[in-house]
Design a protein around this motif. Sequence first.
Motif, mmCIF file in Angstrom:
data_model
loop_
_atom_site.group_PDB
_atom_site.id
_atom_site.type_symbol
_atom_site.label_atom_id
_atom_site.label_comp_id
_atom_site.label_asym_id
_atom_site.label_seq_id
_atom_site.Cartn_x
_atom_site.Cartn_y
_atom_site.Cartn_z
ATOM 1 N N ARG A 104 0.862 -1.170 0.000
ATOM 2 C CA ARG A 104 0.000 0.000 0.000
ATOM 3 C C ARG A 104 0.900 1.221 0.000
ATOM 4 N N ILE A 105 0.637 2.144 -0.928
ATOM 5 C CA ILE A 105 1.538 3.275 -1.132
ATOM 6 C C ILE A 105 0.745 4.575 -1.110
ATOM 7 N N VAL A 106 1.256 5.540 -0.373
ATOM 8 C CA VAL A 106 0.706 6.891 -0.367
ATOM 9 C C VAL A 106 1.850 7.844 -0.697
ATOM 10 N N ILE A 107 1.619 8.747 -1.654
ATOM 11 C CA ILE A 107 2.657 9.672 -2.083
ATOM 12 C C ILE A 107 2.232 11.102 -1.787
ATOM 13 N N ALA A 108 3.152 11.855 -1.219
ATOM 14 C CA ALA A 108 2.952 13.292 -1.015
ATOM 15 C C ALA A 108 3.908 14.020 -1.966
ATOM 16 N N PRO A 109 3.414 14.504 -3.119
ATOM 17 C CA PRO A 109 4.309 15.083 -4.138
ATOM 18 C C PRO A 109 5.075 16.307 -3.666
ATOM 19 N N GLY A 110 4.457 17.125 -2.834
ATOM 20 C CA GLY A 110 5.165 18.292 -2.300
ATOM 21 C C GLY A 110 5.783 19.157 -3.377
ATOM 22 N N ALA A 111 7.102 19.304 -3.341
ATOM 23 C CA ALA A 111 7.825 20.203 -4.243
ATOM 24 C C ALA A 111 7.596 19.871 -5.713
ATOM 25 N N LEU A 112 7.382 18.616 -6.035
ATOM 26 C CA LEU A 112 7.225 18.234 -7.440
ATOM 27 C C LEU A 112 6.043 18.924 -8.100
ATOM 28 N N ASP A 113 5.023 19.236 -7.316
ATOM 29 C CA ASP A 113 3.840 19.886 -7.884
ATOM 30 C C ASP A 113 4.125 21.287 -8.399
ATOM 31 N N THR A 114 5.278 21.843 -8.056
ATOM 32 C CA THR A 114 5.605 23.200 -8.507
ATOM 33 C C THR A 114 6.254 23.215 -9.888
ATOM 34 N N LEU A 115 6.664 22.069 -10.401
ATOM 35 C CA LEU A 115 7.270 22.043 -11.734
ATOM 36 C C LEU A 115 6.205 22.386 -12.772
ATOM 37 N N ASP A 116 6.522 23.345 -13.643
ATOM 38 C CA ASP A 116 5.582 23.759 -14.676
ATOM 39 C C ASP A 116 6.354 24.217 -15.902
ATOM 40 N N GLY A 117 5.645 24.799 -16.850
ATOM 41 C CA GLY A 117 6.297 25.235 -18.071
ATOM 42 C C GLY A 117 7.397 26.238 -17.850
#
Length: 309
Positions: A104-117
């Motif tokens: 069972r896996i839960v991921i908290a993306p955190g900083a990764l969600d800020t990557l954009d164009g």
Amino acid sequence: MKIAVVGSYGVGLTMRVPRFPAAGETVSGGTFASEHGGKGSNQAIGAARLGASVSLLTAIGHDANGAAARKLWNDEGVADAHVSVVDLPTMVGFIEVDPSGENRIVIAPGALDTLDGDSIEGFRSEIASADILVVSMEIPRSAVAAALRIARESATRTLLNPAPARQLPDDMWGDIDVITPNQTEAPVLLGLSVDHGLDDVALAAALQERTGGAVILTRGGHGALIADADGTRPVPPNAVANVVDTTGAGDAFTAALAVGLAQGASLDRAAEYAAKAGAHAVTIAGVVPSLPTPADLQNPADTQTGATR
């Protein structure tokens, strides 16, 4: 030989438990491990170990996990000058594994969600100067699309590792030169149901028609399939006497494929080299420890057989 990588970094926190707890229950007797992870980071390290000059774009936090990532990349020779450091936690995955191997896996993306164009635009010079761009999909789709588009504008060859798989917009397919799904990811990319009824050859051919480039469909112990303008053909499996851990095989495969292509090997030879890297990886526990060095593999120009997971 220069490779640019756009993807994820995160820390995997794994708890092996006697059984999964019920709601509100505490279960003792587990064992804990913390490991470096993230497909982008893994693939960058894998390519650097195989002799490439590698530049990585990902996002980390101002925290201990981010500092550990910097040390890892420094130790492995991965250039991290363009890595984004933000006021959010570095990505963490919490993994529970029971004795049967169920997880069972839960991921908290955190900083990764800020990557954009905009983040990718700052990486344009690295993409433009690279022999090949490697992109994985544990980051926002807008960042994936921007990286592929900038590579196309810069005449840099692109390699998309579509994991985790999700459907791609129509305008993204034309920016993909090589795509490397496994058997589970391929139908998701095509928007097919679980009972789609297509065999691997048909899946690979359908993906090739969609992108117009090349597809390498990885098939575990059965090797891989290549589909390109010349048709569909197999990459033969490489027998592995003792499978220890398959977790790092896909990242080892992608890294070695990128290195082979950057060296100028044909798609077939690069795929065979990549398959050998994948087969090596399954014999060693953990992802980063399993990524091979040149001493572990033949030169892609000389490789005749391979395997992948």
